[in-house]
Design a protein around this motif. Structure first.
Motif, PDB file in Angstrom:
ATOM      1  N   ILE A   1      24.277  45.645  39.090  1.00  0.00           N
ATOM      2  CA  ILE A   1      25.373  45.986  38.174  1.00  0.00           C
ATOM      3  C   ILE A   1      26.714  45.611  38.796  1.00  0.00           C
ATOM      4  O   ILE A   1      27.616  45.093  38.124  1.00  0.00           O
ATOM      5  CB  ILE A   1      25.327  47.485  37.824  1.00  0.00           C
ATOM      6  CG1 ILE A   1      24.037  47.813  37.071  1.00  0.00           C
ATOM      7  CG2 ILE A   1      26.542  47.894  37.001  1.00  0.00           C
ATOM      8  CD1 ILE A   1      23.864  49.279  36.759  1.00  0.00           C
ATOM      9  N   ASP A   2      26.856  45.843  40.095  1.00  0.00           N
ATOM     10  CA  ASP A   2      28.094  45.487  40.793  1.00  0.00           C
ATOM     11  C   ASP A   2      28.343  43.979  40.730  1.00  0.00           C
ATOM     12  O   ASP A   2      29.469  43.536  40.481  1.00  0.00           O
ATOM     13  CB  ASP A   2      28.017  45.958  42.247  1.00  0.00           C
ATOM     14  CG  ASP A   2      29.313  45.736  42.997  1.00  0.00           C
ATOM     15  OD1 ASP A   2      30.156  46.637  43.004  1.00  0.00           O
ATOM     16  OD2 ASP A   2      29.482  44.639  43.582  1.00  0.00           O
ATOM     17  N   LEU A   3      27.292  43.185  40.954  1.00  0.00           N
ATOM     18  CA  LEU A   3      27.446  41.732  40.941  1.00  0.00           C
ATOM     19  C   LEU A   3      27.838  41.229  39.557  1.00  0.00           C
ATOM     20  O   LEU A   3      28.586  40.251  39.438  1.00  0.00           O
ATOM     21  CB  LEU A   3      26.144  41.072  41.388  1.00  0.00           C
ATOM     22  CG  LEU A   3      25.759  41.254  42.867  1.00  0.00           C
ATOM     23  CD1 LEU A   3      24.383  40.665  43.135  1.00  0.00           C
ATOM     24  CD2 LEU A   3      26.802  40.600  43.770  1.00  0.00           C
ATOM     25  N   VAL A   4      27.364  41.887  38.513  1.00  0.00           N
ATOM     26  CA  VAL A   4      27.697  41.464  37.151  1.00  0.00           C
ATOM     27  C   VAL A   4      29.098  41.908  36.759  1.00  0.00           C
ATOM     28  O   VAL A   4      29.882  41.139  36.179  1.00  0.00           O
ATOM     29  CB  VAL A   4      26.652  42.015  36.152  1.00  0.00           C
ATOM     30  CG1 VAL A   4      27.092  41.749  34.709  1.00  0.00           C
ATOM     31  CG2 VAL A   4      25.296  41.387  36.403  1.00  0.00           C
ATOM     32  N   LEU A   5      29.453  43.147  37.077  1.00  0.00           N
ATOM     33  CA  LEU A   5      30.711  43.719  36.588  1.00  0.00           C
ATOM     34  C   LEU A   5      31.933  43.284  37.389  1.00  0.00           C
ATOM     35  O   LEU A   5      33.024  43.160  36.824  1.00  0.00           O
ATOM     36  CB  LEU A   5      30.632  45.249  36.592  1.00  0.00           C
ATOM     37  CG  LEU A   5      29.775  45.904  35.508  1.00  0.00           C
ATOM     38  CD1 LEU A   5      29.884  47.412  35.598  1.00  0.00           C
ATOM     39  CD2 LEU A   5      30.212  45.436  34.123  1.00  0.00           C
ATOM     40  N   ARG A   6      31.772  43.060  38.695  1.00  0.00           N
ATOM     41  CA  ARG A   6      32.964  42.796  39.510  1.00  0.00           C
ATOM     42  C   ARG A   6      33.715  41.534  39.075  1.00  0.00           C
ATOM     43  O   ARG A   6      34.941  41.568  38.984  1.00  0.00           O
ATOM     44  CB  ARG A   6      32.595  42.735  40.996  1.00  0.00           C
ATOM     45  CG  ARG A   6      33.770  42.952  41.925  1.00  0.00           C
ATOM     46  CD  ARG A   6      33.305  43.296  43.318  1.00  0.00           C
ATOM     47  NE  ARG A   6      32.803  44.644  43.435  1.00  0.00           N
ATOM     48  CZ  ARG A   6      33.562  45.693  43.749  1.00  0.00           C
ATOM     49  NH1 ARG A   6      34.852  45.542  43.938  1.00  0.00           N
ATOM     50  NH2 ARG A   6      33.037  46.890  43.876  1.00  0.00           N
ATOM     51  N   PRO A   7      33.060  40.405  38.776  1.00  0.00           N
ATOM     52  CA  PRO A   7      33.834  39.259  38.267  1.00  0.00           C
ATOM     53  C   PRO A   7      34.521  39.554  36.943  1.00  0.00           C
ATOM     54  O   PRO A   7      35.630  39.063  36.691  1.00  0.00           O
ATOM     55  CB  PRO A   7      32.763  38.163  38.099  1.00  0.00           C
ATOM     56  CG  PRO A   7      31.641  38.566  38.988  1.00  0.00           C
ATOM     57  CD  PRO A   7      31.639  40.052  38.984  1.00  0.00           C
ATOM     58  N   ILE A   8      33.872  40.375  36.086  1.00  0.00           N
ATOM     59  CA  ILE A   8      34.505  40.747  34.814  1.00  0.00           C
ATOM     60  C   ILE A   8      35.758  41.578  35.073  1.00  0.00           C
ATOM     61  O   ILE A   8      36.799  41.398  34.428  1.00  0.00           O
ATOM     62  CB  ILE A   8      33.510  41.517  33.928  1.00  0.00           C
ATOM     63  CG1 ILE A   8      32.314  40.623  33.596  1.00  0.00           C
ATOM     64  CG2 ILE A   8      34.178  42.030  32.667  1.00  0.00           C
ATOM     65  CD1 ILE A   8      31.210  41.336  32.833  1.00  0.00           C
ATOM     66  N   LEU A   9      35.683  42.475  36.039  1.00  0.00           N
ATOM     67  CA  LEU A   9      36.847  43.292  36.385  1.00  0.00           C
ATOM     68  C   LEU A   9      37.957  42.436  36.990  1.00  0.00           C
ATOM     69  O   LEU A   9      39.140  42.663  36.727  1.00  0.00           O
ATOM     70  CB  LEU A   9      36.437  44.404  37.361  1.00  0.00           C
ATOM     71  CG  LEU A   9      35.409  45.410  36.836  1.00  0.00           C
ATOM     72  CD1 LEU A   9      35.050  46.414  37.923  1.00  0.00           C
ATOM     73  CD2 LEU A   9      35.931  46.131  35.606  1.00  0.00           C
TER      74      LEU A   9
END
Length: 635
Positions: free
Chosen positions: A477-485
């Protein structure tokens, strides 16, 4: 319990006195203070020819304009009588790629090359290079000013740090629209105004972060080198600055990100760059047209962020002997030859000077518009229901309590809550800020703005806890969300303001949602990092007692990360408040609308200035209370 007692007492007195002494402005009438601020502006304008301060600022602005113009004619716009810049797209791309290779390796070189090509292939080459020019001029001046101040903060006494931190707090809590008023007044519009407003916003991060790094160099190391008889200058240059290099690079990185985030705001003062096509498209309600240049700003931010970080790591590896320096010099010398050839071609042949537009922008814009129409048609009913729910449960009751209370009741309750949450230390700045809000004559509007800020912060923290905990517990989840953030932090707020406006209509709730979108990425990251930092042994101890997943989150991880939660709430408040002026453009009213009105109409300049100062006072008051609460929580 003390806070609950204050609120119950507040509600009891409010029920008997609501609607009295609320200090609602009487129509468009200005107070004496607001008239005096408008008179100050008129006096400044009347004395432009003989006022030495105005002459100095205008000369300084002319210097910035000259530097930007020289770089533009070199890289981005025709240098008449040449119909093209001195160095065309091929030469600029080759030089940038070679610099990326030299400072950070081949991966960054590929990233830089792809980024520069995207600027040209989408038809925004000149605007993108103009934004880079303004950014680097502003960042360069920020480093020249900020590093000596960072050294002063890192090596100075407590009194110096207190004064410096207060000034930086004012800069960071002041919404960007607010200081456009004095910047236009003292520096004019165009490249000069764009550089100065970018500089003001980008300066605090490098001072704060670099100063923090210098101050936290190990005292044992400093004492050991002092025993060798070194001077203050030797200690700074041989010990403190080298050991704080990583932190200084982080400060530089954040300064560059802050400068890029000003792209759209700078276009309001006729600044060059990608912000101008974004603003032009949004004026026509063209979401797709704003999306493409907005995404190119994100591409530029990612490129610069990764480049500065990788350059720091690359130089550290080289310093430790992890690179073959002889081979590196050979590679750089060999690759410099095609770079020189590319520069020659870009100065000689039109195809290498101007990159042809492949027509990608209209296709992407049409696709975005189609998706936008489908999304708004499909979800408008749900969003309207959500808006009505939040308005009835939170927004309307809290605004009634804050804005319809007599001013003395609301002020007294805020002071009491300050003592409860922040202690006596937070009381003095709160008293000063409340007195300032009353002095500038916009108390009622300030309470409405405070209400929207508090409701927005509640929504931000709900998102922060849900997604922050998920990121901390699941690496995927971190790998997916961090670029979005990351993209959420760098995309201009105006780009997502139109979709939000279409979903929720021109209301105060639209401003709240825009503020939530702007503030949530920072708060989510802080919560995720705080929860992730909880000791694994502590979590294992909880699991050994048979705790469930819910108990592990609520009884172990969140309590242990309480300081991070408080910091996330503090930053969420400030970021939501920073969107107050942009909210004024979409029907939010209150202080944001007052600032926009002062910017648009010269006769309302005094009221706009008073509203801007009031927003700063609100920000400082909230920040001081949250910081004091964080210190108490940490203890």
């Amino acid at each position: 319990m003390w806070a609950l007692g204050v609120i119950v007492l507040w509600l009891a007195v409010w029920a008997l006195t609501k609607g009295n002494d609320t200090l609602v402005p009487a129509g468009r009438e200005l107070t004496d203070v607001q008239k005096s601020l408008g008179g100050f502006r008129d006096d400044i304008l009347a004395s432009r020819t003989d006022n030495p301060l105005i002459q100095f600022t205008y000369d300084l602005g002319s210097g910035f304009t000259s530097v930007v113009d020289w770089f533009q004619r070199l890289l981005s716009i025709p240098d008449f009588p040449r119909p093209v810049p001195q160095i065309g797209w091929l030469g600029v791309t080759a030089v940038a790629t070679w610099v990326g290779l030299a400072i950070a390796g081949w991966r960054i070189a590929v990233l830089v090359a792809v980024s520069f090509l995207s600027f040209g292939l989408f038809g925004y080459w000149s605007d993108a290079i103009d934004l880079l020019i303004v950014t680097f001029v502003a960042v360069g001046v920020s480093v020249l000013i900020g590093m000596p101040l960072a050294v002063m903060v890192g090596t100075g006494n407590r009194a110096v740090n207190a004064v410096t931190n207060t000034v930086l707090d004012i800069f960071q809590t002041m919404p960007t629209f607010v200081y456009l008023l004095p910047i236009v007044l003292f520096f004019g519009i165009g490249a000069a105004g764009a550089v100065v407003c970018t500089l003001v916003y980008a300066l605090p991060p490098i001072i704060r972060i670099a100063g923090h790094g210098i101050r936290n160099v190990s005292e044992t190391t400093i004492e050991a080198t002092d025993s060798a008889g070194q001077t203050w200058w030797q200690r700074l240059t041989k010990v403190q600055l080298p050991m704080a290099r990583k932190t200084i690079v982080v400060g530089l990185n954040q300064t560059i990100m802050a400068a890029l985030s000003m792209a759209t705001i700078a276009s309001y003062v006729d600044g060059p760059g990608l912000g101008r096509p974004v603003l032009d498209a949004l004026v026509k309600n063209d979401v797709g047209g704003a999306f493409v240049p907005g995404m190119l700003i994100v591409v530029m931010a990612v490129m610069l962020d990764r480049s500065t970080t990788a350059a720091s790591e690359y130089s550290e590896i080289a310093a430790r002997g992890g690179l073959d320096l002889r081979l590196r010099r050979i590679v750089l010398a060999a690759t410099a030859v095609p770079v020189l050839v590319a520069i020659y071609l870009s100065r000689t042949y039109p195809w290498a000077a101007e990159l042809s537009d492949l027509g990608w922008t209209p296709k992407v814009a049409d696709a975005v518009d189609s998706f936008f129409v489908w999304f708004t048609d499909s979800f408008r009913g749900a969003t309207q229901g959500f808006k009505d729910l939040i308005s009835s449960l939170l927004l309307n009751p809290l605004q009634s309590l804050l804005a319809e209370s007599p001013w003395w009741l609301a002020a007294g309750a805020l002071l009491a809550l300050t003592v409860v949450f922040g202690g006596v230390r937070a009381l003095v700045p709160t008293v000063i800020c409340i007195a300032g809000l009353l002095y500038f004559g916009l108390w009622h509007d300030a309470m409405v703005t405070l209400n929207m800020t508090l409701v927005g912060t509640v929504l931000v923290m709900l998102l922060a806890v849900v997604f922050g905990v998920a990121m901390a517990r699941r690496r995927g989840i971190d790998l997916v969300l961090r670029p979005i953030l990351d993209a959420g932090q760098t995309i201009p707020p105006f780009v997502y303001l139109i979709p939000v406006l279409a979903l929720f209509g021109p209301t105060r709730f639209t401003a709240i949602v825009a503020g939530v979108v702007y503030a949530a990425p920072v708060a989510i990251k802080l919560v995720a990092d705080g929860v992730k930092a909880v000791s694994p042994s502590t979590i294992e101890a909880g699991r050994s007692t048979g705790s469930t997943r819910w108990q592990e989150i609520t009884k172990v991880q969140l309590p242990m990360a309480r300081a991070s939660l408080v910091l996330a709430a503090n930053q969420g408040l400030l970021y939501v408040l920073a969107m107050a002026v942009i909210g004024g453009l979409v029907g939010a009213g209150a202080l944001g609308y007052d600032v926009v009105l002062g910017f648009a109409r010269s006769e309302e300049w005094g009221k706009g200035a008073a509203a801007g100062i009031s927003i700063v006072l609100l920000g400082i008051m909230i920040d001081r209370i949250a910081r004091a609460a964080a210190r108490d929580t940490a203890r």
